[in-house]
Design a protein around this motif. Structure first.
Motif, PDB file in Angstrom:
ATOM      1  N   MET A   1       0.853  -1.179   0.000  1.00 42.10           N
ATOM      2  CA  MET A   1       0.000   0.000   0.000  1.00 42.10           C
ATOM      3  C   MET A   1       0.899   1.241   0.000  1.00 42.10           C
ATOM      4  O   MET A   1       2.099   1.138  -0.093  1.00 42.10           O
ATOM      5  N   SER A   2       0.350   2.421   0.154  1.00 43.89           N
ATOM      6  CA  SER A   2       1.119   3.659   0.075  1.00 43.89           C
ATOM      7  C   SER A   2       2.126   3.761   1.212  1.00 43.89           C
ATOM      8  O   SER A   2       1.946   3.158   2.257  1.00 43.89           O
ATOM      9  N   SER A   3       3.182   4.527   0.976  1.00 47.42           N
ATOM     10  CA  SER A   3       4.159   4.722   2.034  1.00 47.42           C
ATOM     11  C   SER A   3       3.594   5.679   3.078  1.00 47.42           C
ATOM     12  O   SER A   3       2.688   6.453   2.807  1.00 47.42           O
ATOM     13  N   ARG A   4       4.144   5.629   4.257  1.00 49.48           N
ATOM     14  CA  ARG A   4       3.675   6.494   5.338  1.00 49.48           C
ATOM     15  C   ARG A   4       3.996   7.940   4.998  1.00 49.48           C
ATOM     16  O   ARG A   4       4.971   8.245   4.343  1.00 49.48           O
ATOM     17  N   VAL A   5       3.144   8.817   5.443  1.00 43.33           N
ATOM     18  CA  VAL A   5       3.335  10.239   5.200  1.00 43.33           C
ATOM     19  C   VAL A   5       4.262  10.756   6.284  1.00 43.33           C
ATOM     20  O   VAL A   5       3.993  10.591   7.465  1.00 43.33           O
ATOM     21  N   GLY A   6       5.364  11.365   5.887  1.00 44.39           N
ATOM     22  CA  GLY A   6       6.358  11.803   6.852  1.00 44.39           C
ATOM     23  C   GLY A   6       6.275  13.285   7.157  1.00 44.39           C
ATOM     24  O   GLY A   6       5.416  13.996   6.637  1.00 44.39           O
ATOM     25  N   PRO A   7       7.179  13.755   8.008  1.00 44.22           N
ATOM     26  CA  PRO A   7       7.184  15.166   8.409  1.00 44.22           C
ATOM     27  C   PRO A   7       7.306  16.133   7.232  1.00 44.22           C
ATOM     28  O   PRO A   7       6.766  17.227   7.272  1.00 44.22           O
ATOM     29  N   GLU A   8       7.984  15.705   6.163  1.00 44.24           N
ATOM     30  CA  GLU A   8       8.112  16.589   5.013  1.00 44.24           C
ATOM     31  C   GLU A   8       6.757  16.878   4.386  1.00 44.24           C
ATOM     32  O   GLU A   8       6.502  17.979   3.913  1.00 44.24           O
ATOM     33  N   HIS A   9       5.848  15.906   4.418  1.00 49.62           N
ATOM     34  CA  HIS A   9       4.494  16.118   3.905  1.00 49.62           C
ATOM     35  C   HIS A   9       3.772  17.164   4.760  1.00 49.62           C
ATOM     36  O   HIS A   9       3.109  18.049   4.241  1.00 49.62           O
ATOM     37  N   CYS A  78      -3.691   6.904   8.126  1.00 55.51           N
ATOM     38  CA  CYS A  78      -4.322   7.413   9.347  1.00 55.51           C
ATOM     39  C   CYS A  78      -3.292   8.242  10.119  1.00 55.51           C
ATOM     40  O   CYS A  78      -2.201   7.773  10.411  1.00 55.51           O
ATOM     41  N   MET A  79      -3.644   9.486  10.418  1.00 57.55           N
ATOM     42  CA  MET A  79      -2.756  10.359  11.182  1.00 57.55           C
ATOM     43  C   MET A  79      -3.177  10.436  12.649  1.00 57.55           C
ATOM     44  O   MET A  79      -2.365  10.667  13.518  1.00 57.55           O
ATOM     45  N   TRP A  80      -4.475  10.276  12.900  1.00 58.52           N
ATOM     46  CA  TRP A  80      -5.002  10.258  14.264  1.00 58.52           C
ATOM     47  C   TRP A  80      -6.375   9.587  14.249  1.00 58.52           C
ATOM     48  O   TRP A  80      -7.020   9.484  13.228  1.00 58.52           O
ATOM     49  N   HIS A  81      -6.791   9.109  15.408  1.00 58.69           N
ATOM     50  CA  HIS A  81      -8.144   8.576  15.566  1.00 58.69           C
ATOM     51  C   HIS A  81      -8.585   8.831  16.998  1.00 58.69           C
ATOM     52  O   HIS A  81      -7.785   8.828  17.930  1.00 58.69           O
ATOM     53  N   GLY A  87      -8.594  11.053  11.294  1.00 58.93           N
ATOM     54  CA  GLY A  87      -7.983  12.004  10.380  1.00 58.93           C
ATOM     55  C   GLY A  87      -7.014  11.274   9.486  1.00 58.93           C
ATOM     56  O   GLY A  87      -6.200  10.477   9.955  1.00 58.93           O
ATOM     57  N   ILE A  88      -7.127  11.513   8.176  1.00 60.54           N
ATOM     58  CA  ILE A  88      -6.235  10.846   7.236  1.00 60.54           C
ATOM     59  C   ILE A  88      -5.459  11.881   6.430  1.00 60.54           C
ATOM     60  O   ILE A  88      -5.906  13.012   6.258  1.00 60.54           O
ATOM     61  N   ALA A  89      -4.305  11.477   5.969  1.00 68.06           N
ATOM     62  CA  ALA A  89      -3.497  12.290   5.060  1.00 68.06           C
ATOM     63  C   ALA A  89      -3.378  11.510   3.762  1.00 68.06           C
ATOM     64  O   ALA A  89      -3.347  10.272   3.766  1.00 68.06           O
ATOM     65  N   PHE A  90      -3.340  12.235   2.639  1.00 65.93           N
ATOM     66  CA  PHE A  90      -3.185  11.575   1.352  1.00 65.93           C
ATOM     67  C   PHE A  90      -2.342  12.436   0.434  1.00 65.93           C
ATOM     68  O   PHE A  90      -2.257  13.652   0.589  1.00 65.93           O
ATOM     69  N   SER A  91      -1.695  11.778  -0.520  1.00 65.18           N
ATOM     70  CA  SER A  91      -0.923  12.481  -1.542  1.00 65.18           C
ATOM     71  C   SER A  91      -1.881  13.129  -2.525  1.00 65.18           C
ATOM     72  O   SER A  91      -3.030  12.702  -2.676  1.00 65.18           O
ATOM     73  N   LEU A  92      -1.401  14.135  -3.240  1.00 69.39           N
ATOM     74  CA  LEU A  92      -2.252  14.859  -4.177  1.00 69.39           C
ATOM     75  C   LEU A  92      -2.295  14.160  -5.545  1.00 69.39           C
ATOM     76  O   LEU A  92      -1.802  14.663  -6.538  1.00 69.39           O
ATOM     77  N   SER A 110     -14.357  26.257   7.632  1.00 68.02           N
ATOM     78  CA  SER A 110     -14.437  26.084   9.078  1.00 68.02           C
ATOM     79  C   SER A 110     -13.535  27.094   9.758  1.00 68.02           C
ATOM     80  O   SER A 110     -12.464  27.424   9.262  1.00 68.02           O
ATOM     81  N   THR A 111     -13.949  27.572  10.912  1.00 69.33           N
ATOM     82  CA  THR A 111     -13.111  28.482  11.687  1.00 69.33           C
ATOM     83  C   THR A 111     -12.109  27.714  12.537  1.00 69.33           C
ATOM     84  O   THR A 111     -11.176  28.289  13.057  1.00 69.33           O
ATOM     85  N   ASN A 112     -12.317  26.404  12.682  1.00 71.16           N
ATOM     86  CA  ASN A 112     -11.387  25.573  13.450  1.00 71.16           C
ATOM     87  C   ASN A 112     -10.200  25.203  12.589  1.00 71.16           C
ATOM     88  O   ASN A 112     -10.362  24.814  11.437  1.00 71.16           O
ATOM     89  N   VAL A 113      -9.016  25.298  13.140  1.00 69.73           N
ATOM     90  CA  VAL A 113      -7.800  24.903  12.426  1.00 69.73           C
ATOM     91  C   VAL A 113      -7.244  23.698  13.151  1.00 69.73           C
ATOM     92  O   VAL A 113      -6.848  23.781  14.306  1.00 69.73           O
ATOM     93  N   THR A 114      -7.269  22.538  12.451  1.00 69.99           N
ATOM     94  CA  THR A 114      -6.768  21.310  13.042  1.00 69.99           C
ATOM     95  C   THR A 114      -5.991  20.526  12.023  1.00 69.99           C
ATOM     96  O   THR A 114      -6.082  20.793  10.830  1.00 69.99           O
ATOM     97  N   ALA A 115      -5.219  19.571  12.487  1.00 63.75           N
ATOM     98  CA  ALA A 115      -4.473  18.692  11.581  1.00 63.75           C
ATOM     99  C   ALA A 115      -5.347  17.505  11.236  1.00 63.75           C
ATOM    100  O   ALA A 115      -6.151  17.051  12.026  1.00 63.75           O
ATOM    101  N   ALA A 116      -5.178  17.003  10.031  1.00 68.80           N
ATOM    102  CA  ALA A 116      -5.943  15.807   9.625  1.00 68.80           C
ATOM    103  C   ALA A 116      -5.231  14.577  10.068  1.00 68.80           C
ATOM    104  O   ALA A 116      -4.098  14.444  10.226  1.00 68.80           O
TER     105      ALA A 116
END
Length: 116
Positions: A1-9, A78-81, A87-92, A110-116
């Protein structure tokens, strides 16, 4: 499957500062994780990520595939649950860009700013 999304992402898209769009109507998705299918709802989307919610069994926090009627299939990480949300992250990729475009056309910022 896809590689993990790292800090550079995370740096590239400044995920924590990215404007998120909350959807005004339910957007159903089918998620495949660890060989099992889960039905969920797309709650909001930003550049490179999304928040999903689930009724019933929660998928494990692993690499996954999200299938959306208008966008197609998107590989994500999956970045968090928390509870029944994930919350998921994906490549473009092309399907991810179709999902973002689909959601931005109908979404409300949304007025809320959160990480996915």
């Amino acid at each position: 499957m896809s590689s993990r999304v790292g800090p550079e992402h995370l740096r590239d898209f400044e995920r924590r500062r990215s404007l998120r769009f909350v959807l005004p109507r339910e957007e159903r998705v089918t998620m495949t994780a660890a060989g099992k299918h889960y039905q969920g709802m797309l709650e909001d989307v930003s550049i490179g990520g999304a928040k999903l919610s689930f009724v019933g069994e929660m998928p494990p926090p692993v690499d996954l595939r999200v299938a959306h009627d208008a966008a197609g299939e998107i590989l994500g990480t999956c970045m968090w649950h928390d509870g029944q949300s994930m919350g998921i992250a994906f490549s473009l990729t092309d399907p991810a860009l179709r999902l973002i475009s689909h959601c931005l056309r109908q979404g409300v910022p949304s007025t809320n700013v959160t990480a996915a």
